[in-house]
Design a protein around this motif. Structure first.
Motif, PDB file in Angstrom:
ATOM      1  N   ALA A  31       0.823  -1.214   0.000  1.00  0.00           N
ATOM      2  CA  ALA A  31       0.000   0.000   0.000  1.00  0.00           C
ATOM      3  C   ALA A  31       0.860   1.268   0.000  1.00  0.00           C
ATOM      4  O   ALA A  31       0.435   2.308  -0.507  1.00  0.00           O
ATOM      5  N   GLN A  32       2.068   1.167   0.530  1.00  0.00           N
ATOM      6  CA  GLN A  32       3.002   2.299   0.533  1.00  0.00           C
ATOM      7  C   GLN A  32       3.733   2.434  -0.801  1.00  0.00           C
ATOM      8  O   GLN A  32       4.519   3.348  -0.993  1.00  0.00           O
ATOM      9  N   GLY A  33       3.510   1.480  -1.701  1.00  0.00           N
ATOM     10  CA  GLY A  33       4.160   1.503  -3.005  1.00  0.00           C
ATOM     11  C   GLY A  33       5.601   1.011  -2.963  1.00  0.00           C
ATOM     12  O   GLY A  33       6.372   1.268  -3.888  1.00  0.00           O
ATOM     13  N   LEU A  34       5.956   0.285  -1.914  1.00  0.00           N
ATOM     14  CA  LEU A  34       7.320  -0.215  -1.766  1.00  0.00           C
ATOM     15  C   LEU A  34       7.458  -1.592  -2.406  1.00  0.00           C
ATOM     16  O   LEU A  34       6.556  -2.418  -2.323  1.00  0.00           O
ATOM     17  N   VAL A  35       8.571  -1.827  -3.051  1.00  0.00           N
ATOM     18  CA  VAL A  35       8.815  -3.095  -3.741  1.00  0.00           C
ATOM     19  C   VAL A  35       9.733  -3.954  -2.873  1.00  0.00           C
ATOM     20  O   VAL A  35      10.833  -4.337  -3.258  1.00  0.00           O
ATOM     21  N   VAL A  36       9.262  -4.207  -1.652  1.00  0.00           N
ATOM     22  CA  VAL A  36       9.943  -5.072  -0.687  1.00  0.00           C
ATOM     23  C   VAL A  36       8.888  -5.900   0.023  1.00  0.00           C
ATOM     24  O   VAL A  36       7.698  -5.593  -0.032  1.00  0.00           O
ATOM     25  N   ARG A  37       9.335  -6.954   0.680  1.00  0.00           N
ATOM     26  CA  ARG A  37       8.422  -7.766   1.489  1.00  0.00           C
ATOM     27  C   ARG A  37       9.185  -8.278   2.708  1.00  0.00           C
ATOM     28  O   ARG A  37      10.415  -8.240   2.756  1.00  0.00           O
ATOM     29  N   VAL A  38       8.433  -8.786   3.659  1.00  0.00           N
ATOM     30  CA  VAL A  38       9.036  -9.334   4.871  1.00  0.00           C
ATOM     31  C   VAL A  38       9.823 -10.582   4.500  1.00  0.00           C
ATOM     32  O   VAL A  38       9.332 -11.455   3.795  1.00  0.00           O
ATOM     33  N   GLY A  39      11.065 -10.644   4.986  1.00  0.00           N
ATOM     34  CA  GLY A  39      11.929 -11.781   4.708  1.00  0.00           C
ATOM     35  C   GLY A  39      12.313 -12.536   5.965  1.00  0.00           C
ATOM     36  O   GLY A  39      13.173 -13.400   5.927  1.00  0.00           O
ATOM     37  N   GLY A  40      11.683 -12.212   7.089  1.00  0.00           N
ATOM     38  CA  GLY A  40      11.975 -12.882   8.351  1.00  0.00           C
ATOM     39  C   GLY A  40      11.876 -11.903   9.502  1.00  0.00           C
ATOM     40  O   GLY A  40      11.628 -10.714   9.311  1.00  0.00           O
ATOM     41  N   VAL A  41      12.059 -12.420  10.685  1.00  0.00           N
ATOM     42  CA  VAL A  41      11.999 -11.609  11.904  1.00  0.00           C
ATOM     43  C   VAL A  41      13.419 -11.487  12.446  1.00  0.00           C
ATOM     44  O   VAL A  41      14.109 -12.493  12.629  1.00  0.00           O
ATOM     45  N   THR A  42      13.865 -10.256  12.691  1.00  0.00           N
ATOM     46  CA  THR A  42      15.201 -10.073  13.264  1.00  0.00           C
ATOM     47  C   THR A  42      15.139  -9.882  14.773  1.00  0.00           C
ATOM     48  O   THR A  42      16.108 -10.155  15.464  1.00  0.00           O
ATOM     49  N   ALA A  43      13.995  -9.417  15.268  1.00  0.00           N
ATOM     50  CA  ALA A  43      13.830  -9.229  16.715  1.00  0.00           C
ATOM     51  C   ALA A  43      12.346  -9.201  17.042  1.00  0.00           C
ATOM     52  O   ALA A  43      11.543  -8.681  16.275  1.00  0.00           O
ATOM     53  N   VAL A  44      11.989  -9.773  18.179  1.00  0.00           N
ATOM     54  CA  VAL A  44      10.620  -9.674  18.675  1.00  0.00           C
ATOM     55  C   VAL A  44      10.644  -9.802  20.189  1.00  0.00           C
ATOM     56  O   VAL A  44      11.456 -10.545  20.749  1.00  0.00           O
ATOM     57  N   LYS A  45       9.778  -9.037  20.828  1.00  0.00           N
ATOM     58  CA  LYS A  45       9.645  -9.118  22.282  1.00  0.00           C
ATOM     59  C   LYS A  45       8.158  -9.082  22.613  1.00  0.00           C
ATOM     60  O   LYS A  45       7.440  -8.168  22.208  1.00  0.00           O
TER      61      LYS A  45
END
Length: 94
Positions: A31-45
């Motif tokens: 929706a932001q017009g970005l040509v990227v996607r999630v490729g994994g999680v680097t950090a979560v709490k």
């Protein structure tokens, strides 16, 4: 899905919650017009459990070199946050 998480006091499993947030993140990025996607999680709490009957809001910060930061909250109280790794998408194959 709640079996074992925990009988008589269920919570939404973290892995399930992350999968939902990842899907929302990919929708948000498109929706932001970005040509990227999630490729994994680097950090979560996880800072508090999410119960099956609670409504959780998710917010994303502008992507940076570190990735895409996300925050989940219930009624203004944080319950989780972290950063997704981003990867380029070949627009001709998406």
């Amino acid at each position: 899905m709640f079996a074992g998480h925990f009988p008589g006091n269920p919570i939404v499993p973290g892995a399930y919650l992350l999968a939902l947030v990842e899907r929302k993140a990919n929708d948000w990025l498109r929706a932001q017009g970005l040509v990227v996607r999630v490729g994994g999680v680097t950090a979560v709490k996880f800072t508090r459990p999410l119960r099956p009957d609670e409504v959780c809001d998710v917010a994303f910060a502008a992507p940076s070199a570190d990735g895409l930061r996300f925050r989940l909250q219930v009624g203004g109280t944080p319950c989780a946050g972290g950063t997704f790794l981003l990867q380029s998408v070949d627009a001709s194959n998406d």
